[in-house]
Design an enzyme around this catalytic site. Structure first.
Site, PDB file in Angstrom:
ATOM      1  CG  ASP A  67      -0.348  -0.538   2.921  1.00  0.00           C
ATOM      2  OD1 ASP A  67       0.939  -0.305   2.471  1.00  0.00           O
ATOM      3  OD2 ASP A  67      -1.147  -1.034   3.820  1.00  0.00           O
ATOM      4  CG  ASN A 135      -8.480  -1.303  12.275  1.00  0.00           C
ATOM      5  OD1 ASN A 135      -7.647  -2.549  11.856  1.00  0.00           O
ATOM      6  ND2 ASN A 135      -8.857  -0.361  12.051  1.00  0.00           N
ATOM      7  CG  HIS A 137      -5.572  -2.153   9.053  1.00  0.00           C
ATOM      8  ND1 HIS A 137      -5.931  -1.027  10.050  1.00  0.00           N
ATOM      9  CD2 HIS A 137      -4.176  -2.328   8.571  1.00  0.00           C
ATOM     10  CE1 HIS A 137      -4.566  -0.433  10.264  1.00  0.00           C
ATOM     11  NE2 HIS A 137      -3.678  -1.398   9.322  1.00  0.00           N
ATOM     12  CD  GLU A 142      -8.800   0.589   8.533  1.00  0.00           C
ATOM     13  OE1 GLU A 142      -8.261  -0.110   8.814  1.00  0.00           O
ATOM     14  OE2 GLU A 142      -8.563   2.504   8.683  1.00  0.00           O
TER      15      GLU A 142
HETATM   16  C1  GLP Z   1      -0.556  -0.377   8.734  1.00  0.00           C
HETATM   17  C2  GLP Z   1      -0.203  -0.714   7.134  1.00  0.00           C
HETATM   18  C3  GLP Z   1      -0.514  -1.995   7.592  1.00  0.00           C
HETATM   19  C4  GLP Z   1       0.422  -2.283   8.578  1.00  0.00           C
HETATM   20  C5  GLP Z   1       0.057  -2.306   9.305  1.00  0.00           C
HETATM   21  C6  GLP Z   1       0.368  -2.637  10.847  1.00  0.00           C
HETATM   22  O1  GLP Z   1      -1.699   0.728   8.593  1.00  0.00           O
HETATM   23  N1  GLP Z   1      -0.735  -0.417   6.477  1.00  0.00           N
HETATM   24  O2  GLP Z   1       0.619  -2.467   6.106  1.00  0.00           O
HETATM   25  O3  GLP Z   1       0.728  -3.715   9.179  1.00  0.00           O
HETATM   26  O4  GLP Z   1      -1.276  -1.199   9.396  1.00  0.00           O
HETATM   27  O5  GLP Z   1       1.462  -1.490  11.246  1.00  0.00           O
HETATM   28  P1  GLP Z   1       2.466  -1.505  12.569  1.00  0.00           P
HETATM   29  O6  GLP Z   1       2.669  -2.491  12.774  1.00  0.00           O
HETATM   30  O7  GLP Z   1       2.500  -0.383  12.143  1.00  0.00           O
HETATM   31  O8  GLP Z   1       1.341  -1.990  14.013  1.00  0.00           O
END
Ligand code: GLP
Length: 240
Positions: A67, A135, A137, A142
């Site tokens: 993304d 959450n 995702h 989402e």
């Molecule tokens: C982000 C990314 C995801 C990631 C997730 C967890 O928003 N788009 O690809 O895996 O949220 O992030 P973190 O590892 O900082 O908790």
């Protein structure tokens, strides 16, 4: 099938996930790797960089990121382009022309269309790396996302914007939209390695592993995959 590996501490969970990627690249030097961003992955890329220093080449690997934020150019400090350069690409021998990340700086629907066409052209990802949002995702799919959602422009939920605000400097606005690989493309990977560490992921991991498989927790879709391994530390496993 989906296997779950609970490791006694964070370092070991990250190392185990990294090792799976290292073994894949050793056996298949021209692998297509699906890559993820986020705080969880920072130390994982550290392991891959160390493996490179120990002789592992990424020169023939192709990488596709999950993304990118809409509105951020590749050189914006908070773009996922910058994240990937900083944590991985600048430290290994991945070839520039083998790196694919959605374009945040062009018209979003166009960026999604181009990325979707690219993924189709590349064919199945050999190993898709995934973090899990607090959450539930995956990528930026989402809660509410269908199992077969395509690569597209998405609006981020307030909880995600809040969770990711820690990466942005004061006064810098977190983008409200992103271009994300869809759940359809994520689940079409030949193998998936998901990683959840820290107490903030405990609820999401329990929903993903023990809850109903459905749109309330997109990470629950991983249980439908033929070859998925979920690595977690004790903190993330606390509600299982
Ligand atoms: C982000 C990314 C995801 C990631 C997730 C967890 O928003 N788009 O690809 O895996 O949220 O992030 P973190 O590892 O900082 O908790």
């Amino acid at each position: 099938s989906t296997s779950f590996r609970l490791l006694p501490d964070t370092d070991r969970a990250i190392e185990a996930a990294a090792q799976t990627i290292i073994e894949l690249v050793k056996g298949r030097p021209d692998a297509i790797l699906g890559l993820a961003t986020g705080g969880t992955m920072e130390p994982l890329y550290g392991h891959l960089v160390t493996a490179h220093h120990d002789g592992l080449s990424f020169a023939r690997v192709r990488t596709v990121n999950l993304d990118e934020y809409v509105g951020l150019s590749p050189d914006h400090p908070n773009s996922y382009h910058s994240y990937m350069a900083q944590h991985f690409f600048d430290h290994v021998d991945v070839a520039e022309q083998n790196i694919y990340i959605p374009q945040g700086e062009i018209e979003p629907a166009q960026a999604a269309h181009k990325y979707s066409a690219l993924l189709e052209r590349l064919g199945p990802v050999d190993l898709q790396l995934l973090g899990i949002g607090a959450n539930g995702h995956i990528g930026f799919n989402e809660p509410g996302t269908a199992v077969d959602a395509p690569t597209r422009v998405v609006e981020l939920l307030p909880s995600t914007i809040k969770a990711n605000a820690r990466f942005f400097s004061a006064g810098d606005v977190v983008p409200s939209h992103a271009v994300t690989m869809g759940t359809a493309e994520i689940l079409s990977a030949r193998s998936i390695v998901a990683l959840a560490t820290g107490a903030a992921k405990a609820r999401a991991l329990a929903d993903a592993l023990d809850g109903t498989i459905g749109p309330d927790c997109p990470a629950s879709y991983l249980r439908l995959h033929a070859n998925c391994t979920i690595f977690a530390d004790k903190l993330a496993g606390a509600e299982l």
